[in-house]
Design an enzyme around this catalytic site. Structure first.
Site, short mmCIF file in Angstrom:
data_model
loop_
_atom_site.label_atom_id
_atom_site.label_comp_id
_atom_site.label_asym_id
_atom_site.label_seq_id
_atom_site.Cartn_x
_atom_site.Cartn_y
_atom_site.Cartn_z
CD GLU A 1 -2.76 -1.40 2.42
OE1 GLU A 1 -2.72 -0.51 3.29
OE2 GLU A 1 -3.46 -2.41 2.51
CD GLU B 1 -4.71 -7.78 1.82
OE1 GLU B 1 -5.58 -7.02 2.29
OE2 GLU B 1 -3.50 -7.57 1.95
O1 G3I Z 1 -4.68 -8.37 18.88
C1 G3I Z 1 -5.31 -7.21 19.44
C2 G3I Z 1 -5.94 -7.54 20.75
O2 G3I Z 1 -4.91 -7.89 21.65
C3 G3I Z 1 -6.73 -6.34 21.23
O3 G3I Z 1 -7.39 -6.67 22.41
C4 G3I Z 1 -7.75 -5.91 20.19
C5 G3I Z 1 -8.51 -4.65 20.61
O4 G3I Z 1 -8.96 -3.94 19.50
O5 G3I Z 1 -7.06 -5.62 19.00
C6 G3I Z 1 -6.37 -6.74 18.49
O6 G3I Z 1 -5.71 -6.34 17.35
C7 G3I Z 1 -6.50 -6.14 16.20
C8 G3I Z 1 -5.92 -7.03 15.10
O7 G3I Z 1 -6.57 -6.77 13.88
C9 G3I Z 1 -6.06 -8.53 15.43
O8 G3I Z 1 -7.40 -8.85 15.55
C10 G3I Z 1 -6.39 -4.69 15.77
O9 G3I Z 1 -7.07 -3.88 16.73
C11 G3I Z 1 -7.01 -4.49 14.42
O10 G3I Z 1 -6.75 -3.17 13.97
C12 G3I Z 1 -6.39 -5.45 13.42
O11 G3I Z 1 -7.02 -5.27 12.20
C13 G3I Z 1 -6.36 -5.83 11.08
C14 G3I Z 1 -5.97 -4.71 10.10
O12 G3I Z 1 -5.43 -5.27 8.92
C15 G3I Z 1 -4.92 -3.81 10.69
O13 G3I Z 1 -3.71 -4.51 10.86
C16 G3I Z 1 -7.31 -6.80 10.42
O14 G3I Z 1 -7.52 -7.91 11.28
C17 G3I Z 1 -6.70 -7.28 9.10
O15 G3I Z 1 -7.66 -8.04 8.41
C18 G3I Z 1 -6.33 -6.08 8.24
O16 G3I Z 1 -5.70 -6.56 7.07
C19 G3I Z 1 -5.29 -5.56 6.12
C20 G3I Z 1 -4.07 -6.10 5.40
O17 G3I Z 1 -3.08 -6.40 6.33
C21 G3I Z 1 -3.56 -5.09 4.36
N1 G3I Z 1 -4.61 -4.72 3.44
C22 G3I Z 1 -5.85 -4.26 4.04
C23 G3I Z 1 -6.37 -5.30 5.03
C24 G3I Z 1 -7.65 -4.85 5.62
O18 G3I Z 1 -7.44 -3.67 6.35
#
Ligand code: G3I
Length: 375
Positions: free
Chosen positions: A161, A266
């Site tokens: 990205e 994705e």
């Molecule tokens: O693991 C923590 C947990 O400890 C905590 O209690 C909780 C509270 O919000 O958050 C958890 O982390 C979350 C994580 O996913 C695991 O579930 C984050 O808040 C959350 O922001 C994170 O979201 C991910 C996002 O990327 C940001 O990294 C999504 O699961 C994931 O599907 C998404 O994937 C991205 C790709 O990497 C890149 N392209 C876009 C795609 C969608 O955004």
């Protein structure tokens, strides 16, 4: 799938629901046996799945997919939270899961502006580090991670990205400090750390003409500089009315015309009203009831449209199977999907190939049926 059966699948787009009523049993083939001669059939795993705790999801993954990608556990914030500390526990478990199940394991992602550990681009006072320091940090980060899994990870999303829809570069810290060169440096470090790994550039909204233009130029420039780029990843976070499928196809063909492979990295399709057209995780919108119209179940009319559009995408992927090397769903079942919380937190979305009860969606059943009928 033989030619006749593929042709049948191409014809069924609008009428799939009527003929998709047959129950799929465990004896029937999985998606990987239907599509595996065309491209890798992948899925993103969360840590409940790669650790084996989510047994229902694991059964689906083992039956249907032959490639996995780390949804979150290899992101900088998780794997390299402090400059002098790596945490490989979840990543090791993820790679082991793939190996034990004979799957192509994909690493996601080495350099990304988001979910970046806070220390990465700044000094103790919070000011940007110099270009030399950032290069060294990138090199250490990439070399340590890629070398650890050398020979075990098939390919890496090296840069994620970095380009905007209008074709300009994202104003990330990496870009602020190093300019466009951060991309070629990342590919160089990854290539040095594992000369045999496939290396990808991965992004969302890859159908847009501006992004298409710059990504094509980027691929050409990397190759002209003697760097390896194996494939372009079109993330494929789509909606039922967005993007235009022709534009998506034009981009797919433009990336393939550079000589690299294309991957759908994705894939998911929101069934909810679209409130913005991005996958940039910080572009969120406040919850309103009207934005969450199907909290209990998807009405048949919407489900039919959703399945028809997913069929249209799958048909496109099959049509271009000569240049597509992997199609990966961004999660196992609807309950796992990031779309339930993006761009509006707390919605109930229906974005993936399997529903909340781990049952295949009608378009998946239809695909599976075309295979079993071929026996
Ligand atoms: O693991 C923590 C947990 O400890 C905590 O209690 C909780 C509270 O919000 O958050 C958890 O982390 C979350 C994580 O996913 C695991 O579930 C984050 O808040 C959350 O922001 C994170 O979201 C991910 C996002 O990327 C940001 O990294 C999504 O699961 C994931 O599907 C998404 O994937 C991205 C790709 O990497 C890149 N392209 C876009 C795609 C969608 O955004």
């Amino acid at each position: 799938m033989n030619r006749k059966k593929i042709f049948c699948f191409l014809l069924t787009g609008a009428a799939f629901s009527a003929c998709a009523t047959r129950q799929v049993t465990t004896e029937e083939p999985g998606l990987k046996s239907v599509l595996g001669d065309k491209f890798l059939v992948g899925v993103a795993l969360n840590t409940h799945q790669s650790s084996g705790r989510d047994t229902a999801a694991v059964r689906i993954v083992q039956r249907h997919f032959n490639s996995i990608v780390a949804e979150n556990c290899m992101k900088c914030q998780v794997i390299h939270p402090q400059e002098d500390r790596y945490d490989f526990r979840q990543a090791d478990e993820f790679v082991k899961f793939g190996e034990e199940n004979g799957m192509a394991v994909i690493g996601h992602c080495l350099i990304w502006h988001s979910q970046l550990a806070p220390w990465f681009c700044v000094d103790k006072e919070g000011c940007n580090v110099s270009a030399e320091i950032l290069k060294q940090r990138m090199k250490d980060h990439i070399t340590t991670i890629v070398s650890r899994y050398r020979g075990r990870i098939k390919g890496w999303d090296v840069v994620n990205e970095a380009i905007m829809e209008d074709g300009s570069y994202r104003q990330s810290k990496f870009y602020e400090i190093l300019g466009e060169s951060f991309i070629s440096l990342a590919f160089q470090y990854a290539q040095e750390a594992d000369p045999d790994a496939e290396l990808y550039y991965n992004d969302y909204n890859m159908h847009t003409p501006g992004k298409r233009r710059t990504v094509v130029k980027l691929v050409n420039d990397l190759r002209a500089a003697g760097l390896r780029i194996t494939a372009v990843g079109m993330q494929g976070h789509v909606g039922m009315d967005y993007p235009d499928l022709d534009e998506f196809e034009q981009s797919l063909q433009a990336y393939a015309a550079t000589g690299v492979k294309v991957m759908i990295t994705e894939w998911d399709m929101s069934a909810l009203p679209m409130v913005n057209h991005t996958a940039n995780v910080s572009d969120t919108v406040a919850f309103r009831k009207a934005l969450n119209p199907y909290p209990e179940a998807l009405p048949d009319s919407v489900s039919d449209r959703w399945n028809a559009k997913m069929t249209a995408y799958m048909n496109l992927f099959i049509k271009h199977a000569d240049v597509i090397s992997r199609v990966t769903a961004w999660g196992v079942s609807d309950g796992d999907s990031w779309k339930n919380d993006f761009p509006v937190h707390g919605r109930t979305d229906y974005a993936l190939l399997f529903d909340r009860n781990y049952q295949p969606k009608p378009f998946v059943k239809e695909l599976l049926n075309t295979k079993s009928e071929a026996y």
